[in-house]
Design an enzyme around this catalytic site. Structure first.
Site, PDB file in Angstrom:
ATOM      1  N   HIS A 147      -0.632   4.509   7.180  1.00 14.32           N
ATOM      2  CA  HIS A 147       0.037   5.102   6.025  1.00 14.32           C
ATOM      3  C   HIS A 147       0.393   6.557   6.309  1.00 14.32           C
ATOM      4  CE1 HIS A 147      -2.808   1.937   4.655  1.00 14.32           C
ATOM      5  NE2 HIS A 147      -1.693   1.496   4.083  1.00 14.32           N
ATOM      6  N   ASP A 156      -3.448   7.987   8.226  1.00 15.49           N
ATOM      7  CA  ASP A 156      -4.604   7.234   8.715  1.00 15.49           C
ATOM      8  C   ASP A 156      -4.252   6.205   9.783  1.00 15.49           C
ATOM      9  OD1 ASP A 156      -3.293   5.318   7.259  1.00 15.49           O
ATOM     10  OD2 ASP A 156      -4.849   5.046   5.738  1.00 15.49           O
ATOM     11  N   SER A 190       0.800  -1.230   0.000  1.00 15.25           N
ATOM     12  CA  SER A 190       0.000   0.000   0.000  1.00 15.25           C
ATOM     13  C   SER A 190       0.830   1.276   0.000  1.00 15.25           C
ATOM     14  CB  SER A 190      -0.936   0.013   1.213  1.00 15.25           C
ATOM     15  OG  SER A 190      -0.203  -0.147   2.421  1.00 15.25           O
TER      16      SER A 190
END
Length: 380
Positions: A346, A343, A49
């Protein structure tokens, strides 16, 4: 009766000719300059991610990843969600900008716009094959893709380009970017009987196998990111006991995981450098770049080191696993550029930009990446 047309003097013709030639030379010079500052024609990216530019936007993706399609993801730069796990651009996006290339389209949603490369990274991806987690009853609702899956996608992509094996070795103008991968392997085994040593051994072996496949295909320029300072991510801070802290206030046990993982990874890259002397293999030190920022956040414009910009919960982290960013009860801060954590898992675009600058212009790559990007012709 029409007015007579005044004759054009030879001086006027000469002046017009000079102007036209000057314009053409300027265009040619600009084109030459652009070509000179574009050392690579394309980039192929892999990872999780931290590098994914939209591959998890899929009907068959895990339900737990759907929140990234919602606001406020992407609001800082794209003004909408692009299924990047941030408020804006990632390290790979800033790399593309530095190479004067467009942002890399995700493999699953490239829509044919793949002239300058493709991104195979997918959020939640592991280094170890997914079957390992299934066999250990650790699969839950996680991404079933691993680095091996991404290599399968890469091979399929080459086949779709009618690239036969004999024609797949011309990668002189291609940069292979391995974003960090392996953090999820440790996270998915949290609380299980699977040891860190087992995960490290299997993960490094898997990543090494993927790298070796590319090197055998003729990859000449490869950048490999190490794991970040995972003990400084808000989720780690939120879950770990308060007595598990290191000298910079982050979770000591988790940072130790990443530190030892990176040591083994770097040793493996050194082996590859000897085995494949034709290739330039760069290690991007995500761990120490992140650590440098944490030790002096104000120097880089950050006011919040551990508190999330987007989420919901009580101080000091404003985070809870039950109302993460993108869900109805979560809210976003008005100044994400002052936050490191976006968040909880990340980073913000601002932090990714700082890290990318450290890679592109600083001393956090071995060999220096600025030399690779700016003077590639001297390396061949």
């Amino acid at each position: 009766m029409a007015s007579p047309v005044a004759p054009i003097s030879s001086a006027t013709i000469l002046f017009s000719t000079i102007c036209m030639l000057s314009s053409l030379l300027s265009i040619a010079s600009a084109s030459a300059g652009e070509a000179k500052t574009r050392p690579f024609k394309r980039v192929y990216a892999f990872g999780d991610s931290f590098t994914d530019t939209g591959n998890t936007k899929s009907a068959d993706g895990p339900s737990g990843f759907g929140h990234v399609s919602n606001s406020p993801y992407g609001t800082t730069f794209f003004n909408r969600s692009t299924n990047r796990y941030s408020d804006g651009r990632l390290v790979i996006d800033f790399v593309a900008e530095a190479l004067s290339l467009p942002y890399l389209p995700p493999y699953r949603h490239s829509k044919g716009n793949d002239t300058f490369g493709v991104n195979f990274a997918v959020a939640g991806s592991t280094a170890i094959n997914h079957l390992f987690f299934v066999r250990n009853n650790l699969s839950l609702d996680i991404t079933p893709q691993s680095i091996q899956t991404q290599m399968i996608w890469f091979n399929r992509y080459l086949e779709s380009q009618e690239c036969q094996e004999s024609k797949c070795k011309d990668f002189d103008d291609t940069l292979f970017w391995f974003g960090e991968i392996g953090v999820n392997d440790y996270a998915y085994t949290l609380g299980s009987s699977v040891s860190d040593d087992t995960i490290r051994k299997l993960a490094i072996s898997s990543v090494s196998g993927a790298l070796q496949t590319l090197l055998e295909k003729g990859a000449k320029y490869v950048v490999v990111q190490g794991l970040p300072l995972t003990g400084c991510l808000t989720l780690s801070m939120y879950l770990a006991p308060r007595d598990d802290r290191d000298d910079i206030g982050c979770v000591k046990s988790v940072n130790n995981q990443s530190y030892h993982h990176n040591l083994v990874l770097q040793a493996k890259l050194e082996e590859f450098r000897k085995q494949y002397p034709h290739a330039v293999i760069v290690y991007a030190d995500f761990f120490n770049a992140y650590r440098t920022v944490i030790k002096n956040p104000s120097k880089y414009g950050f006011k919040e080191t551990f508190k999330v910009c987007c989420g919901s919960g009580e101080p000091p982290y404003s985070f809870t696993v039950f109302a993460t960013c993108g869900t109805p009860n979560a809210t976003a801060c008005s100044t994400p550029s002052q936050y490191i954590n976006w968040d909880g898992v990340h980073l913000t675009e601002a932090m990714y930009k700082v890290v990318s600058n450290m890679f592109l212009q600083g001393n956090f790559t071995q060999p220096p990446l600025n030399f690779l990007l700016g003077k590639k012709e001297r390396l061949g």
